[in-house]
Structures are given as structure tokens and as C-alpha cells.
Design a protein around this motif. Sequence first.
Motif, PDB file in Angstrom:
ATOM      1  N   GLU A  26       0.481  17.682 -38.748  1.00  0.00           N
ATOM      2  CA  GLU A  26      -0.931  17.790 -38.384  1.00  0.00           C
ATOM      3  C   GLU A  26      -1.722  18.520 -39.468  1.00  0.00           C
ATOM      4  O   GLU A  26      -2.850  18.144 -39.800  1.00  0.00           O
ATOM      5  N   GLY A  27      -1.131  19.563 -40.021  1.00  0.00           N
ATOM      6  CA  GLY A  27      -1.803  20.280 -41.092  1.00  0.00           C
ATOM      7  C   GLY A  27      -1.988  19.439 -42.348  1.00  0.00           C
ATOM      8  O   GLY A  27      -3.042  19.498 -42.997  1.00  0.00           O
ATOM      9  N   LEU A  28      -0.976  18.634 -42.690  1.00  0.00           N
ATOM     10  CA  LEU A  28      -1.099  17.757 -43.853  1.00  0.00           C
ATOM     11  C   LEU A  28      -2.180  16.697 -43.648  1.00  0.00           C
ATOM     12  O   LEU A  28      -2.951  16.395 -44.569  1.00  0.00           O
ATOM     13  N   ARG A  29      -2.241  16.131 -42.435  1.00  0.00           N
ATOM     14  CA  ARG A  29      -3.301  15.154 -42.152  1.00  0.00           C
ATOM     15  C   ARG A  29      -4.672  15.807 -42.214  1.00  0.00           C
ATOM     16  O   ARG A  29      -5.632  15.207 -42.711  1.00  0.00           O
ATOM     17  N   CYS A  30      -4.763  17.029 -41.725  1.00  0.00           N
ATOM     18  CA  CYS A  30      -6.041  17.742 -41.789  1.00  0.00           C
ATOM     19  C   CYS A  30      -6.441  18.030 -43.228  1.00  0.00           C
ATOM     20  O   CYS A  30      -7.607  17.876 -43.603  1.00  0.00           O
ATOM     21  N   CYS A  31      -5.474  18.431 -44.047  1.00  0.00           N
ATOM     22  CA  CYS A  31      -5.787  18.729 -45.448  1.00  0.00           C
ATOM     23  C   CYS A  31      -6.197  17.468 -46.201  1.00  0.00           C
ATOM     24  O   CYS A  31      -7.167  17.483 -46.972  1.00  0.00           O
ATOM     25  N   ALA A  32      -5.441  16.361 -45.981  1.00  0.00           N
ATOM     26  CA  ALA A  32      -5.727  15.131 -46.713  1.00  0.00           C
ATOM     27  C   ALA A  32      -6.989  14.440 -46.230  1.00  0.00           C
ATOM     28  O   ALA A  32      -7.712  13.828 -47.023  1.00  0.00           O
ATOM     29  N   GLY A  33      -7.278  14.524 -44.927  1.00  0.00           N
ATOM     30  CA  GLY A  33      -8.414  13.787 -44.394  1.00  0.00           C
ATOM     31  C   GLY A  33      -9.701  14.571 -44.292  1.00  0.00           C
ATOM     32  O   GLY A  33     -10.784  13.970 -44.260  1.00  0.00           O
ATOM     33  N   GLN A  34      -9.640  15.910 -44.252  1.00  0.00           N
ATOM     34  CA  GLN A  34     -10.841  16.699 -44.026  1.00  0.00           C
ATOM     35  C   GLN A  34     -11.073  17.750 -45.106  1.00  0.00           C
ATOM     36  O   GLN A  34     -12.144  17.796 -45.715  1.00  0.00           O
ATOM     37  N   ILE A  35     -10.068  18.587 -45.352  1.00  0.00           N
ATOM     38  CA  ILE A  35     -10.300  19.764 -46.192  1.00  0.00           C
ATOM     39  C   ILE A  35     -10.504  19.378 -47.646  1.00  0.00           C
ATOM     40  O   ILE A  35     -11.503  19.762 -48.276  1.00  0.00           O
ATOM     41  N   ILE A  36      -9.570  18.613 -48.217  1.00  0.00           N
ATOM     42  CA  ILE A  36      -9.673  18.288 -49.645  1.00  0.00           C
ATOM     43  C   ILE A  36     -10.904  17.433 -49.942  1.00  0.00           C
ATOM     44  O   ILE A  36     -11.656  17.741 -50.880  1.00  0.00           O
ATOM     45  N   PRO A  37     -11.194  16.353 -49.179  1.00  0.00           N
ATOM     46  CA  PRO A  37     -12.415  15.582 -49.492  1.00  0.00           C
ATOM     47  C   PRO A  37     -13.698  16.381 -49.331  1.00  0.00           C
ATOM     48  O   PRO A  37     -14.678  16.136 -50.042  1.00  0.00           O
ATOM     49  N   ALA A  38     -13.716  17.323 -48.393  1.00  0.00           N
ATOM     50  CA  ALA A  38     -14.955  18.049 -48.132  1.00  0.00           C
ATOM     51  C   ALA A  38     -15.110  19.278 -49.027  1.00  0.00           C
ATOM     52  O   ALA A  38     -16.204  19.556 -49.533  1.00  0.00           O
ATOM     53  N   LEU A  39     -14.019  20.015 -49.239  1.00  0.00           N
ATOM     54  CA  LEU A  39     -14.138  21.306 -49.914  1.00  0.00           C
ATOM     55  C   LEU A  39     -13.993  21.226 -51.426  1.00  0.00           C
ATOM     56  O   LEU A  39     -14.680  21.953 -52.146  1.00  0.00           O
ATOM     57  N   PHE A  40     -13.084  20.390 -51.932  1.00  0.00           N
ATOM     58  CA  PHE A  40     -12.839  20.399 -53.375  1.00  0.00           C
ATOM     59  C   PHE A  40     -14.094  20.081 -54.199  1.00  0.00           C
ATOM     60  O   PHE A  40     -14.428  20.823 -55.127  1.00  0.00           O
ATOM     61  N   PRO A  41     -14.856  18.997 -53.903  1.00  0.00           N
ATOM     62  CA  PRO A  41     -16.087  18.785 -54.686  1.00  0.00           C
ATOM     63  C   PRO A  41     -17.093  19.919 -54.499  1.00  0.00           C
ATOM     64  O   PRO A  41     -17.800  20.294 -55.441  1.00  0.00           O
ATOM     65  N   PHE A  42     -17.150  20.479 -53.295  1.00  0.00           N
ATOM     66  CA  PHE A  42     -18.074  21.577 -53.040  1.00  0.00           C
ATOM     67  C   PHE A  42     -17.682  22.812 -53.842  1.00  0.00           C
ATOM     68  O   PHE A  42     -18.543  23.548 -54.345  1.00  0.00           O
ATOM     69  N   PHE A  43     -16.381  23.067 -53.966  1.00  0.00           N
ATOM     70  CA  PHE A  43     -15.922  24.202 -54.766  1.00  0.00           C
ATOM     71  C   PHE A  43     -16.325  24.035 -56.225  1.00  0.00           C
ATOM     72  O   PHE A  43     -16.770  24.996 -56.882  1.00  0.00           O
TER      73      PHE A  43
END
Length: 380
Positions: free
Chosen positions: A41-58
Motif C-alpha cells: 500500500e505504501g509503494l502504491r501511494c508513493c508511486a501514484g500520489q507522492i512522487i508525481p505530486a511532490l517531486f516537481p513541487f520540490f
Amino acid sequence: MPILRKSRPKSIVRTLRAGLTLTLLLLLLACPGESIQGIEEGLRCCAGQIIPALFPFFVVTNLIAGSPAAQLLGKAMRPAASVLGLQSEQAPTALLLGWIGGFAVAANCTAQLYLGGKLSKQEAERLLISAVGSGPAFVVNSVGLLMLGSHRTGLLLMAALLLANFTCGILARPAPVPQATIQPNEAGAEEAGFVGAVRHAVDSTLTVCGFVLFFRFLCAVLSGFVPRGGWAHFMMSAALEVTSGCLAGAEMGRAGAYACCAALSVQSLSVLLQVRALLPKELSLRPLLLCRAGHLVLSLLFLWAGLRLWPAEAEAFSSLAPRVLPRRRMALDTALLLFFLCCTVLRTLSPGQPAGRKKAAAPQSPAVGKGCGRKGSGRI
């Protein structure tokens, strides 16, 4: 004796850490299925939500923090920053980016401004009080619309959290003092530019994903020992991870909105540790932690007032099927049958003209009429 007294707290802390470590090891060995499920569940959350949303913002926030655009972008937030007692020219930019991007962006931008010598230690710590929180995309769309089923409730949640952030920032405002000269940090200046922004973004994204994976695993394992649907499960989930806390709060029925508001206000142990990992060691989380209790009370009060003034949508009773499919075109055979039926009804209701006229004129024949006239005239 004084030396023994000072060493006791350290030994107690070490004992607690060792006990927690052994407990986590036992949970990992005793619940392998739940552990794997939580990691997935954590990997799906990271791949589907966190990385697409946060990495460009960072990357973008790192570039903005080290460029003159920070001063231009923060002009709209200058009045709010002055009310909060933030005197730095780049503080309004960090406040705006934190409100838009969430706690990770707020911590990352605050760290970059502090390392670049554009924020003092005191301002950076007070800025976190007003900037750390969940972003509008998560609160309005994920929590309000998907979990609670109401876009209006999501907007009220976001408004309540922002008002609580702003109020806590005002209450934590110190007495006005002359602004001290800020010495730039050489380590932060050397890493400026696009390459440094991408490298910081990668480090920050991996840090956030690491905490998400660990606490998703912990929530999945501990959920097997706590019955779902109750306040105990909600408090455990909200204390560990904010998304799991909101999911558990949405199952609380009529109190779901207030439960989600409490989880978003507390921000969970996972979020606080992520903020700690993204900040330099010189910055303390003590002011932020001291204000979270007041933030919880204020956010619940603001949400209660918002729901009273602008109630959320309520489902009305209906005897229809869950999904009604209106028919816009009729089949050809059904249309012809109805047409002939209408013709038959009209033919039955309309009087017959030839038969009716003959029957009405039969009693008055011409011969009978003339005879009657002659007899009448003879009698006269």
C-alpha cells in the motif's frame, strides 16, 4: 550523585528505544502478511500520489527559494506575513507555497530559505506554525470528495485548517524587536542552481517515501489488534499516519467530518518526523508541537461554525432505484402499437355520422307529415 541523576534519563530513553525496536521486530515476524500488505500500500501511494505530486513541487520550490522570484511571488502574502510578525522578504513566499503544497513543501522551502541566509532561526521556527499542514488537493479532493462524499465539506475543512494555522501564528507572534542581520549559510549557497534543486528534491522525496512506507507497514500490522470502525482504531491510525487516520475517521458516521479534521490538525507522527527530517538540525520543532493542541481546538471550532453556516449536502429519501435510466427513444414496434391503440380509442369515442342521421330522421317521414297536416287543417 549529580552525575547519576543526569545519566538516568539517558538510560531510560535507551531502554525505551530498545524495547520499541524489539517490539517492531516481533510484529514483523508475527505478522508477515500484514507487513507485506502495508508495504505494498505504501509503494502504491508513493508511486501514484507522492512522487508525481511532490517531486516537481520540490524542484520548483528549491529554484524559487534561491531566485529573485521569491520576493515577487510573496507580494500577495505580504499583509498576512506582517500580521504574523514575519519580517523577512521571502517569508510570504514560503507561507504561500506551504499553504498550496502542504507540509513537505513548507518544510523544504523553509529549510532552503534558512540555509540560504534569508530567514533567521526564530522566523523559520515561527513560520512552520502557520505553514505546516495538508495541501488543498488532499483535503478538498481526497478527504472531502472521496472519503466524506462532499466537496463542500472538503472546502470547509480546508478553510478551518487554514484559519487555525493563521490564528496560531498570530498567538505565537513575539513582541516586536529589531530585525537582526542574517548571515548567509555557505553550504546552502554552494548548492544553488538547477542541479542542486534536483538533488535536494530527490533527497526530500526519498525521505518522505521512506516514512510513508514504514508507517503504512506499522498501521497495517497494528490494525489486526484493534477492531475497525471504533474510536480506538481511529486514534491509533490518526496518531501514526494522517491518510490512514482520515480513512478511519470517514467511517465514524455523522462525526466523520470532525474526526477527519482532528486527524488533519494533529498531522500524525509520520508527518512530524518527515518535517523533522526535511529541516536542518539547528531548527527546533518545539514551537510547532506546542501549538498543535491549540490548533486542534481552533480547527474543530471553525469547522463547527462553518457547518452551521453552510451545511453539507444531505441525502434525501427516494423510492426510485439507485440508478435511473431515462428512455429517450421508443422502439418502433411499441410506437406503432401505441399509434394503432390511439386510433382505436379515437374511433370508438367519435359518433358515426351516417347511421346516426338515418335513425334520427326515420320517425318523421314525408307521408306522415303531410297526413298530419291535412287532418289538422280539416278539423279547423
